[in-house]
Write a protein that holds these residues in place. Structure first.
Motif, PDB file in Angstrom:
ATOM      1  N   TRP A 225      -5.485  29.927  46.814  1.00 20.09           N
ATOM      2  CA  TRP A 225      -5.482  30.322  45.409  1.00 20.09           C
ATOM      3  C   TRP A 225      -4.425  29.596  44.584  1.00 20.09           C
ATOM      4  O   TRP A 225      -4.731  29.020  43.542  1.00 20.09           O
ATOM      5  N   THR A 226      -3.190  29.670  45.018  1.00 15.94           N
ATOM      6  CA  THR A 226      -2.078  29.168  44.205  1.00 15.94           C
ATOM      7  C   THR A 226      -2.202  27.663  43.968  1.00 15.94           C
ATOM      8  O   THR A 226      -2.349  26.893  44.916  1.00 15.94           O
ATOM      9  N   LEU A 227      -2.146  27.273  42.697  1.00 15.00           N
ATOM     10  CA  LEU A 227      -2.217  25.869  42.318  1.00 15.00           C
ATOM     11  C   LEU A 227      -0.828  25.368  41.960  1.00 15.00           C
ATOM     12  O   LEU A 227      -0.140  25.956  41.122  1.00 15.00           O
ATOM     13  N   ARG A 228      -0.419  24.258  42.592  1.00 18.47           N
ATOM     14  CA  ARG A 228       0.911  23.691  42.416  1.00 18.47           C
ATOM     15  C   ARG A 228       0.828  22.245  41.919  1.00 18.47           C
ATOM     16  O   ARG A 228      -0.203  21.590  42.051  1.00 18.47           O
ATOM     17  N   SER A 229       1.934  21.776  41.369  1.00 15.84           N
ATOM     18  CA  SER A 229       2.014  20.368  40.985  1.00 15.84           C
ATOM     19  C   SER A 229       2.062  19.507  42.240  1.00 15.84           C
ATOM     20  O   SER A 229       2.730  19.848  43.222  1.00 15.84           O
ATOM     21  N   GLU A 230       1.348  18.412  42.217  1.00 12.17           N
ATOM     22  CA  GLU A 230       1.283  17.531  43.389  1.00 12.17           C
ATOM     23  C   GLU A 230       2.660  17.000  43.772  1.00 12.17           C
ATOM     24  O   GLU A 230       2.959  16.793  44.948  1.00 12.17           O
ATOM     25  N   THR A 231       3.517  16.780  42.788  1.00  6.90           N
ATOM     26  CA  THR A 231       4.824  16.175  43.042  1.00  6.90           C
ATOM     27  C   THR A 231       5.921  17.197  43.310  1.00  6.90           C
ATOM     28  O   THR A 231       7.057  16.823  43.605  1.00  6.90           O
ATOM     29  N   GLY A 232       5.597  18.485  43.180  1.00  4.29           N
ATOM     30  CA  GLY A 232       6.620  19.505  43.355  1.00  4.29           C
ATOM     31  C   GLY A 232       7.485  19.735  42.123  1.00  4.29           C
ATOM     32  O   GLY A 232       8.506  20.431  42.194  1.00  4.29           O
ATOM     33  N   CYS A 233       7.071  19.185  40.988  1.00  2.00           N
ATOM     34  CA  CYS A 233       7.847  19.332  39.762  1.00  2.00           C
ATOM     35  C   CYS A 233       7.666  20.722  39.156  1.00  2.00           C
ATOM     36  O   CYS A 233       6.740  21.457  39.503  1.00  2.00           O
ATOM     37  N   LEU A 234       8.535  21.070  38.220  1.00  3.98           N
ATOM     38  CA  LEU A 234       8.439  22.341  37.520  1.00  3.98           C
ATOM     39  C   LEU A 234       7.205  22.400  36.630  1.00  3.98           C
ATOM     40  O   LEU A 234       6.688  21.364  36.185  1.00  3.98           O
ATOM     41  N   THR A 235       6.766  23.633  36.347  1.00  2.54           N
ATOM     42  CA  THR A 235       5.574  23.856  35.542  1.00  2.54           C
ATOM     43  C   THR A 235       5.828  25.038  34.602  1.00  2.54           C
ATOM     44  O   THR A 235       6.767  25.816  34.798  1.00  2.54           O
ATOM     45  N   ALA A 236       4.981  25.175  33.581  1.00  2.00           N
ATOM     46  CA  ALA A 236       5.063  26.333  32.685  1.00  2.00           C
ATOM     47  C   ALA A 236       3.686  26.612  32.090  1.00  2.00           C
ATOM     48  O   ALA A 236       2.830  25.721  32.019  1.00  2.00           O
ATOM     49  N   HIS A 237       3.510  27.837  31.599  1.00  2.00           N
ATOM     50  CA  HIS A 237       2.190  28.307  31.164  1.00  2.00           C
ATOM     51  C   HIS A 237       2.380  29.426  30.146  1.00  2.00           C
ATOM     52  O   HIS A 237       3.130  30.369  30.391  1.00  2.00           O
ATOM     53  N   SER A 238       1.736  29.310  28.991  1.00  2.00           N
ATOM     54  CA  SER A 238       1.756  30.374  27.985  1.00  2.00           C
ATOM     55  C   SER A 238       0.327  30.687  27.569  1.00  2.00           C
ATOM     56  O   SER A 238      -0.495  29.776  27.426  1.00  2.00           O
ATOM     57  N   GLU A 239       0.037  31.975  27.338  1.00  2.00           N
ATOM     58  CA  GLU A 239      -1.339  32.368  27.021  1.00  2.00           C
ATOM     59  C   GLU A 239      -1.359  33.601  26.125  1.00  2.00           C
ATOM     60  O   GLU A 239      -0.564  34.523  26.301  1.00  2.00           O
ATOM     61  N   HIS A 240      -2.266  33.587  25.148  1.00  2.00           N
ATOM     62  CA  HIS A 240      -2.573  34.759  24.336  1.00  2.00           C
ATOM     63  C   HIS A 240      -4.089  34.912  24.251  1.00  2.00           C
ATOM     64  O   HIS A 240      -4.831  33.914  24.261  1.00  2.00           O
ATOM     65  N   THR A 241      -4.535  36.147  24.130  1.00  2.00           N
ATOM     66  CA  THR A 241      -5.914  36.428  23.728  1.00  2.00           C
ATOM     67  C   THR A 241      -5.930  36.618  22.212  1.00  2.00           C
ATOM     68  O   THR A 241      -5.104  37.361  21.676  1.00  2.00           O
ATOM     69  N   ILE A 242      -6.861  35.934  21.548  1.00  2.00           N
ATOM     70  CA  ILE A 242      -6.977  36.043  20.096  1.00  2.00           C
ATOM     71  C   ILE A 242      -8.390  36.485  19.732  1.00  2.00           C
ATOM     72  O   ILE A 242      -9.338  36.275  20.493  1.00  2.00           O
ATOM     73  N   ALA A 243      -8.504  37.096  18.561  1.00  2.00           N
ATOM     74  CA  ALA A 243      -9.809  37.460  18.001  1.00  2.00           C
ATOM     75  C   ALA A 243     -10.027  36.642  16.743  1.00  2.00           C
ATOM     76  O   ALA A 243      -9.133  36.548  15.885  1.00  2.00           O
ATOM     77  N   ILE A 244     -11.194  36.034  16.621  1.00  2.00           N
ATOM     78  CA  ILE A 244     -11.549  35.339  15.391  1.00  2.00           C
ATOM     79  C   ILE A 244     -11.940  36.401  14.363  1.00  2.00           C
ATOM     80  O   ILE A 244     -12.791  37.258  14.627  1.00  2.00           O
ATOM     81  N   THR A 245     -11.303  36.337  13.208  1.00  2.00           N
ATOM     82  CA  THR A 245     -11.548  37.302  12.142  1.00  2.00           C
ATOM     83  C   THR A 245     -12.235  36.601  10.970  1.00  2.00           C
ATOM     84  O   THR A 245     -12.500  35.401  11.016  1.00  2.00           O
ATOM     85  N   ASP A 246     -12.491  37.344   9.913  1.00  2.00           N
ATOM     86  CA  ASP A 246     -13.152  36.761   8.742  1.00  2.00           C
ATOM     87  C   ASP A 246     -12.294  35.706   8.065  1.00  2.00           C
ATOM     88  O   ASP A 246     -12.821  34.813   7.385  1.00  2.00           O
ATOM     89  N   ASP A 247     -10.976  35.797   8.231  1.00  2.00           N
ATOM     90  CA  ASP A 247     -10.101  34.869   7.517  1.00  2.00           C
ATOM     91  C   ASP A 247      -9.099  34.145   8.404  1.00  2.00           C
ATOM     92  O   ASP A 247      -8.108  33.599   7.921  1.00  2.00           O
ATOM     93  N   GLY A 248      -9.318  34.133   9.725  1.00  2.00           N
ATOM     94  CA  GLY A 248      -8.400  33.416  10.589  1.00  2.00           C
ATOM     95  C   GLY A 248      -8.504  33.863  12.019  1.00  2.00           C
ATOM     96  O   GLY A 248      -9.604  34.034  12.558  1.00  2.00           O
ATOM     97  N   ALA A 249      -7.340  34.059  12.654  1.00  2.00           N
ATOM     98  CA  ALA A 249      -7.292  34.498  14.041  1.00  2.00           C
ATOM     99  C   ALA A 249      -6.179  35.509  14.192  1.00  2.00           C
ATOM    100  O   ALA A 249      -5.096  35.358  13.604  1.00  2.00           O
ATOM    101  N   GLU A 250      -6.413  36.533  14.988  1.00  2.00           N
ATOM    102  CA  GLU A 250      -5.442  37.598  15.233  1.00  2.00           C
ATOM    103  C   GLU A 250      -5.031  37.568  16.688  1.00  2.00           C
ATOM    104  O   GLU A 250      -5.872  37.561  17.591  1.00  2.00           O
ATOM    105  N   ILE A 251      -3.726  37.540  16.938  1.00  2.00           N
ATOM    106  CA  ILE A 251      -3.219  37.609  18.305  1.00  2.00           C
ATOM    107  C   ILE A 251      -3.303  39.053  18.790  1.00  2.00           C
ATOM    108  O   ILE A 251      -2.736  39.957  18.173  1.00  2.00           O
ATOM    109  N   LEU A 252      -4.001  39.266  19.879  1.00  2.00           N
ATOM    110  CA  LEU A 252      -4.195  40.621  20.411  1.00  2.00           C
ATOM    111  C   LEU A 252      -3.159  41.004  21.457  1.00  2.00           C
ATOM    112  O   LEU A 252      -2.906  42.195  21.656  1.00  2.00           O
TER     113      LEU A 252
END
Length: 257
Positions: A225-252
């Motif tokens: 399961w775990t996915l790693r960098s091939e070289t052993g270097c550091l990694t980072a990850h950021s994620e939000h779920t958003i909803a598309i609204t009538d006038d833009g996007a809302e972070i949920l």
């Protein structure tokens, strides 16, 4: 499948998103030097059950994994970046930890991820990695709205990641989300503007820029399961779920307080 949610479902998604964010913030506070990853998983399971929600991960068994994931939160440390399967491992001072969590509450799912450094030490490049994923995520959200196309979001994300000099892996990226965790459309972390599916109000997307310091090649850990960098270097990850609204996007996936 691309799912367009009703206003009532979007309202339920707000509650799910707040729950995801609150659990992640609680886990971040508990992620101190010496904390065991299996304890983080156990605490996650307890908080999900207490909220009357259900895990999107524990029985998750896609084609790229080895059987059901079997845990409640992804815990990726240092060179691990995606699908980090909790193990009997204690956090050390200076570890770069990514927590990725998806749950379903009242029939609607939400998905979010945060990266941060544990303890007082700050490994070289760690803060830059984390910041660039956060800035790229903000750029992708800013590009979202009714009438925009998936390629607009991908281009905004990729411009930040690539502009900072990081290689971009195109295998895994963001995705649609709704009554199930993973749906179409796929949102690559780089792309061409004006291309792809046109966004509509009621569409939920999980945007998730992630980078590895010096490579775009992933390797799969022995846990399947775990996915790693091939070289052993550091990694980072950021994620939000958003909803598309009538006038833009809302972070949920923002904390409730």
């Amino acid at each position: 499948m691309i799912e367009i949610l009703t206003p009532a479902q979007v309202d339920r998604a707000r509650r799910t998103g707040a729950l995801v964010a609150d659990i992640l913030q609680s886990l971040k506070q508990r992620s101190t030097v010496g904390t065991n990853l299996l304890d983080l998983d156990r605490w996650t399971a307890e908080m999900i059950r207490e909220a009357g929600a259900e895990s999107c991960y524990v029985d998750y068994a896609p084609s790229f994994g080895r059987g059901p994931f079997g845990h409640y939160v992804c815990t990726a440390v240092n060179d691990a970046v995606l699908h980090g399967r909790p193990r009997d491992q204690r956090l050390r001072d200076g570890d770069l930890l990514t927590l990725d969590l998806a749950v379903r509450l009242d029939g609607v799912a939400a998905d979010s991820a945060i990266s941060f450094v544990v303890g007082d030490s700050r490994p070289a490049g760690a803060s830059d990695l984390i910041e660039v994923t956060q800035v790229a995520l903000a750029a992708g959200i800013a590009a979202a709205g009714p009438g925009a196309r998936i390629g607009d979001l991908s281009h905004a994300i990729g411009s930040v990641l690539g502009g900072a000099g990081y290689p971009i892996n195109m295998q895994f990226g963001g995705h649609g989300i709704g009554t199930t965790m993973h749906q179409d459309p796929h949102v690559s972390n780089d792309g061409r503007p004006g291309r792809g599916y046109q966004l509509r109000p009621g569409l939920l997307l999980a945007l998730e820029p992630w980078v590895m310091a010096d490579t775009d090649v992933l390797v799969t850990d022995e846990d399947g399961w775990t996915l790693r960098s091939e070289t052993g270097c550091l990694t980072a990850h950021s994620e939000h779920t958003i909803a598309i609204t009538d006038d833009g996007a809302e972070i949920l996936t923002l904390p409730s307080s």
